[in-house]
Design an enzyme around this catalytic site. Sequence first.
Site, PDB file in Angstrom:
ATOM      1  N   SER A 287       0.502  -1.400  -0.243  1.00  0.00           N
ATOM      2  CA  SER A 287       0.084  -0.419   0.560  1.00  0.00           C
ATOM      3  C   SER A 287       1.022   1.151   0.289  1.00  0.00           C
ATOM      4  O   SER A 287       1.070   1.490  -0.852  1.00  0.00           O
ATOM      5  CB  SER A 287      -1.324  -0.334   1.443  1.00  0.00           C
ATOM      6  OG  SER A 287      -2.106   1.157   1.226  1.00  0.00           O
TER       7      SER A 287
ATOM      8  N   HIS B 239      -2.442  -1.653  -4.789  1.00  0.00           N
ATOM      9  CA  HIS B 239      -4.319  -1.305  -4.551  1.00  0.00           C
ATOM     10  C   HIS B 239      -4.131   0.270  -4.452  1.00  0.00           C
ATOM     11  O   HIS B 239      -3.631   1.209  -3.915  1.00  0.00           O
ATOM     12  CB  HIS B 239      -4.157  -2.127  -3.670  1.00  0.00           C
ATOM     13  CG  HIS B 239      -4.107  -1.913  -2.345  1.00  0.00           C
ATOM     14  ND1 HIS B 239      -4.429  -2.281  -1.660  1.00  0.00           N
ATOM     15  CD2 HIS B 239      -3.686  -0.397  -1.496  1.00  0.00           C
ATOM     16  CE1 HIS B 239      -4.886  -1.442  -0.192  1.00  0.00           C
ATOM     17  NE2 HIS B 239      -3.833  -0.641   0.202  1.00  0.00           N
TER      18      HIS B 239
END
Length: 210
Positions: A106, A131
């Site tokens: 992330s 993501h």
Amino acid sequence: MRDPVETYMNLVPMVVEQTNRGERAYDIFSRLLKERIIFVTGPVEDGMATLIVAQLLFLEAENPKKEIAMYINSPGGVVTSGLAIYDTMQFIRPAVSTLCTGQAASMGSLLLCAGHKDMRFSLPNSRIMVHQPSGGFQGQATDIMLHAQEILSLKKRLNEIYVKHTGQSYKAIEDALERDKFLTAEAAAEFGLIDKVIDKRPEDPAPMAK
């Protein structure tokens, strides 16, 4: 039950150095900060981001021309906290090298790829995950709509940052971030998130900081 953070801090080793004024003790992280090494470890949140930003600014003030090494092992966290670190990395004058040890997921992966060009590394068994941002909201319909618009705006901005640092097209980044995408170190290098996978420290340690 004891606080695990307190237990961890009690286990941080101390390093004793001899100086012309006698002995001086440092915790291991403060000693490594003297060598211009910063650790981005654990969830990214406001408190942690403030400490990282302060260390970056301190090292710039100490020597604006000498590289800084950032070791990353993070599952990600708060987007705005991560962007505070990212913006500071781009703002300061010293080049910042990045090295993934363990995982960079992330916001951790965004910080990893934000290092200086040709100075972004990963150890061979590290995992990288990218993501899109996520969030949950409750309240009036209008408020939920406003939060959804903000999430979409953040998604676009994060995509643009990945495009800038990976060399991928916007469409490729958008497709990759649509769902959790896990990458080996080698795959991350092919995708442009890092420049090289290393398993030994280079003979010239300048890009990794001494």
